[in-house]
Every structure is written in C-alpha cells, then in structure tokens.
Design an enzyme around this catalytic site. Structure first.
Site, mmCIF file in Angstrom:
data_model
loop_
_atom_site.group_PDB
_atom_site.id
_atom_site.type_symbol
_atom_site.label_atom_id
_atom_site.label_comp_id
_atom_site.label_asym_id
_atom_site.label_seq_id
_atom_site.Cartn_x
_atom_site.Cartn_y
_atom_site.Cartn_z
ATOM 1 N N GLY A 16 75.669 25.866 48.093
ATOM 2 C CA GLY A 16 76.812 26.478 47.424
ATOM 3 C C GLY A 16 76.562 26.502 45.930
ATOM 4 N N LYS A 17 77.264 27.294 45.208
ATOM 5 C CA LYS A 17 77.171 27.269 43.746
ATOM 6 C C LYS A 17 78.412 27.950 43.187
ATOM 7 C CE LYS A 17 74.103 25.722 40.766
ATOM 8 N NZ LYS A 17 73.209 24.586 40.961
ATOM 9 N N GLY A 18 78.787 27.570 41.978
ATOM 10 C CA GLY A 18 79.946 28.204 41.356
ATOM 11 C C GLY A 18 79.717 28.395 39.878
#
Ligand code: NAD
Length: 416
Positions: A103-105
C-alpha cells in the site's frame, strides 16, 4: 520523479514474470492495484482561509495480508507515483515473507509551507478521509518522505477518537510512548548489515576481513556502518554525506564520526581524523563492499565503469540505474537489490504492528534476533532462486516475491 513511474515499475515486473513464465491471468491481476482512493479535502488555515488538498491511498494487493506502506507529503505527489510505490511494497513485503500486501499514500502538499497547527489539521483530516479503506486488519500506514513519528501519533489518535478506543495497530513508526517498537530507528541499517554479510559469504569473501564504503550517512548509512563495524568486523574505509566524503584506508571510527556529526549540524564535513575525498571518489574506491545509502541514481552509466567494488548492497531505493546495473553485472559485481537490502525497516514495522495488536512489547534483543532471522532467510531464498533461474539477484528477488503473491492469489481463487 519520472512521469511514467508506474509503467517503469511494470517493466521490472514483466521482466521477472517472463523469466518465471507467469500465467497470463495472474500477470493481469498483479499488474493492477486492487484499490485506488483519491480524496479532496478542506483544511482551515491559520489566517482563517480554507484550502483544499488532494491525497491518495492505493492498495495494490491483499493476497498475503493487509496492505502496508508509508504516507508521504510532497508537492509532486501524484496518483501514478503512489501506485508505483504501492506496487513495490507488495514485492518488498513478499520477498522477506512478512504477511502483507503493498500500500502507499500521499498528499500533494509542501509541508515546509505549513505551520504546526496546519500540519496537524491536514494530517487528521486526511486520515479521516482515507479511514473508509484503512484499518488494523485492512491497511496499515507508516511514515515516508516528510512524515514522521509525530504525524503517526496524530494518525493513531484520530483513528482511535473515531473508534472510541486506542487502536495501536493502525499505523507503525509511532513514538515509543504510544506503541512504537524498540529497534525501529536502526532496523533498515541492521537489515543492510545482515544481507552484506550474507552476500560476502555467498561470493566466498570473509565479511570480517572485508573493506566497506558507505555513501550517505543518514539513518540507513550511519546505522549500517556502525553495526557492520561493531558486529561483523572488517574496515569501513570511507563514508559520505551531502557535504562530501571522508576516507581512511586503515578504517574509520564510526562512533567518533557519529558523535562529530551530531555536534556539527548533522554533517561529517570537517571531520579531522580522515582524508577528505569527493563522493565520486568514494564510489570508485577499491573496496570489497559498496553500500549506496543516500539517494536514487547514484551509480549511472557515467560512473558505473569506475566502480571497483565486488559487492554492492543497495541501502537506498534505486541507487543503481538499470543501464548501470548491466555494466556492473558485466564486471561480475554481485548486487543485492534495494527491496531486499532495505526491507529491515518494514520488517520491524511489522513487529511493531504485531506488538500493538497483542499489547505486548518485546525487548530490543528479541526485535534484533527476529529481524536477523528474517533477513538471512530472505537472502538465502533469493540466492536459491538466482541459481535456479540462472539470473541476477534483482530478477531473482522479483521472481521470489511474485511467486509468493501469485501462489496466494491462485490458492484463494477469484471471488465469486
Ligand atoms: P536520511 O535523510 O536520513 O539520510 C540520507 C543521507 O544521504 C544523508 O546523510 C545525506 O547527507 C546523504 N546524501 C544526500 N545527498 C547525497 C549525495 N549526493 N551524496 C552523498 N550523500 C548524500 O535518509 P535515510 O532514511 O537514511 O534514507 C536513505 C535512503 O534509504 C533513501 O533512498 C530511502 O528511501 C531509503 N530507505 C530508507 C529507509 C528507512 O527506514 N529510513 C527504509 C527503506 C529505504
């Protein structure tokens, strides 16, 4: 960041997918992130005005567990970049065998232009906006570029306020006093030390008699240098930072340099007990093991021919360009790729999450022992895959990681 970062990431994936003859359906599934969320949200500024910011959370794969990956604040953050970073996190977690997907944000903002109050309000509102897809069993964020332990404490508090009770497992990289893990600051450097030692053993070199040069003396580089010197032996003959490099063929005293740096605005510039050389000189030193732990693109076609190291351990993300890697491999240099070499950080983040879920906190030596085992096993597994497919370590690491995610995806099947 390059414009087509996600396309570049797919190229690396497709190369490994071809080597391992990955099923076409699985190739299609794994080439897409499972979820992409874009949020536009208002923040009250100190002068009474309202600004609207854009942020993202991308979850690439849940096949092996919840999504895991940092949140960055930067004016150049784009959905494309966040997608590529989430994609890479899937392979990083898989290669070390921790039960997460990628995941990444990110938020498109220059945080240096915000006051502390604005930063806190932006952080809390952003986290509330992405709360619809995150959770301690769904997706666990962490720090990345321009986000830190304080911001993680705000994230944890915001989520906990909305839930009505403290949820320690919702983010990692928290301060120790609110559920952080011992051993997190040193984790990436410690992981680099483990794979450097394993790489030396693999090529038949004695790591305790080897010479080392470390580019970058920040979190990763300084801990890697210190732990190698203290625990492996060998000589660290050169280190560098943004101010230049220092060199002593008899070996540097790393503790003394760390002390000097702490008293000298974080820089090694002017350190008196070594010869000053340039960063370019450091990269071309006749050392056994070179650890680029500063920035991306440190070794390119321009300087790859000058590199004399027998082993390169990529402490930084992307320090060797693909064209430079071809040159290095042609010179029989053994290269440990970034997403294996620097996976110690996410591994101890995983330990922090486990400790938070159980409300039971480990001793420092427990963290170190468990990290050592995971990094050693991961190296050994990638080296076996390298031999099986007669390929380089980067492709082998991808193959290893893709195999794990593909197997989990296949076993779980397609719902409904
Ligand atoms: P940091 O900011 O603590 O340290 C970076 C160091 O590189 C500093 O000493 C800086 O002076 C030096 N530097 C900058 N430009 C340089 C140049 N041109 N030549 C030589 N030195 C230069 O950063 P960090 O956390 O140590 O991260 C370093 C790299 O490792 C980055 O690529 C990061 O993405 C990657 N990484 C870090 C972690 C982590 O846990 N910190 C985990 C995985 C990957």
């Amino acid at each position: 960041m390059a414009i087509n970062l996600f396309e570049n990431a797919l190229k690396q994936f497709n190369k490994a997918a071809s080597v391992m003859n990955l099923d076409t359906g699985l190739r299609k599934i794994l080439s897409h992130p499972q979820r992409e969320l874009t949020v536009n949200f208002p923040v009250r500024m100190d002068d009474g005005s309202t600004e609207v910011f854009t942020g993202y959370r991308v979850q690439h794969s849940f096949a092996r567990g919840p999504a895991k990956g940092g949140i960055r604040y930067h004016q150049n953050v784009t959905l494309d970049e966040v997608k590529a970073l989430a994609f890479w996190m899937t392979w990083k977690c898989a290669v070390v065998g921790i039960p997460y997907g990628g995941g990444k944000g990110g938020v498109t903002v220059d945080p240096s232009k915000l006051s502390m109050g604005e930063l806190e309000r932006l952080s809390r509102r952003f986290f509330s906006e992405i709360q619809i897809i995150i959770g301690e069993d769904k997706d666990i964020p962490a720090p990345d570029v321009n986000t830190n332990a304080q911001i993680m404490a705000w994230f944890m508090d915001t989520y906990s306020m909305n839930m009505g009770h403290s949820v320690l497992g919702i983010v990692t990289g928290k301060p120790l006093d609110v559920g952080g893990s011992l051993g997190r600051p040193e984790a990436t450097g410690r992981g680099v030390r483990v794979v450097a030692e394993e790489a030396a053993n693999y090529v038949g070199m004695d790591p305790s008699k080897a010479t080392y040069a470390v580019q970058g003396f920040g979190n990763v580089g300084s801990y890697a240098a210190k732990i190698i010197k203290d625990e492996v032996g060998g000589k660290i003959i050169a280190v560098s930072d943004v101010s230049g490099a220092i060199y002593n063929p008899e070996g540097l005293c790393i503790d003394d340099i760390i002390k000097y740096k702490d008293e000298n605005k974080g820089l090694i510039e002017g350190y008196p007990k070594a010869e000053k050389i340039s960063n370019e000189d450091l990269l071309s030193l006749d050392v056994d093991i070179l650890i680029p732990a500063a920035l991306e693109n440190a070794i390119t076609v321009e300087n790859a021919n000058d590199v004399k190291a027998k082993i390169i351990v990529e402490g930084a993300n992307g320090p060797v360009t693909p064209e430079a890697e071809e040159i290095l491999l042609g010179k029989s240099c053994f290269l440990v790729p970034d997403f294996l070499a620097n996976a110690g950080g996410v591994t101890v983040s995983y330990f922090e999450w486990v400790q938070g879920l159980q409300h039971y906190f480990w001793r420092l030596e427990d963290v170190r022992t468990a990290l050592h085992r995971i990094m050693k096993d991961a190296f050994s597994s990638v080296a076996k895959t390298k031999n099986k497919y007669e390929t380089d370590m980067r492709t082998a690491a991808y193959v290893d990681a893709i195999e794990k995610v593909a197997t989990a995806t296949k076993l779980r099947g397609i719902y409904p």
